[in-house]
Design a protein around this motif. Sequence first.
Motif: not given
Length: 263
Positions: A161-172
């Motif tokens: 879950f934490l890694a998915a949040k980071k991926t989502l933020m970097r994508r933005a």
Amino acid sequence: MTRVGYVFDNANPHSGEQHRCIATAHDAMTTERLAATGVADGWCCLDVGTGGGTIARWLADRVAPTGSVLATDVTPVDVGGHPNLTAAVHDITADPLPDEHFDLVVVRLLLQHLPERDAVVAKLVRALKPGGWLQIEEFDTSYEPVLLTPDERSARLYEKFLAAKKTLMRRAGADPEWGRRAARVMSAAGLVDIDPRPYVRPRHPESADLLLQVHHTYHLRDGLLSVGMTDEELAEVRAVMRDPSFRASSSLMYSVQGRKELA
């Protein structure tokens, strides 16, 4: 603050809870640091990306009766009525600020989301009066270890879950580790007396910091699904975080102050 690509959209029905969790978790630290600048009656202050407005209201009380606080965001916000407080729609990446106008500028949990973050810091420095203070507070999510979970599967799911949040933020276009770099950017922009302080908190089911993580499973649901999580996993990680035995560390929050040299 809401802008193109910003994952925490103020128009989202969950944004109010986002602001409440942040205020509960971090306002005490933020205001303690602001008080150390000496902010008082007569100061002219700017709160950039004000969100729920709690810091702007605190500042308005401090600068009363003759000072002023301008609270800005890119969407209209209700910061409540206060004779020393004004709210304005303003995009810090594009709209101008007056030069050498503010005694104190505070920006919390915004710059990591802006690809133009270094240019924005330079703009904020220009907006300070000589001797004025800039306070920036940002996360560094490279550190937020899980410490105790019911079982190993729960630990791996929380980490996913934490890694998915980071991926989502970097994508933005965000940099979720930017907090560690804020002091250097402020120095490059010409500030002096720079004082970066790291803060860390325990995450447990009653802590505001962990409640913020639970909230993110709702607020960011569509984005988290787009980077590989499922609704079933989100429901399961909520249960993990609500388990009485759950313990983790927060990410690092860097509170960084710097002062503009006197002319």
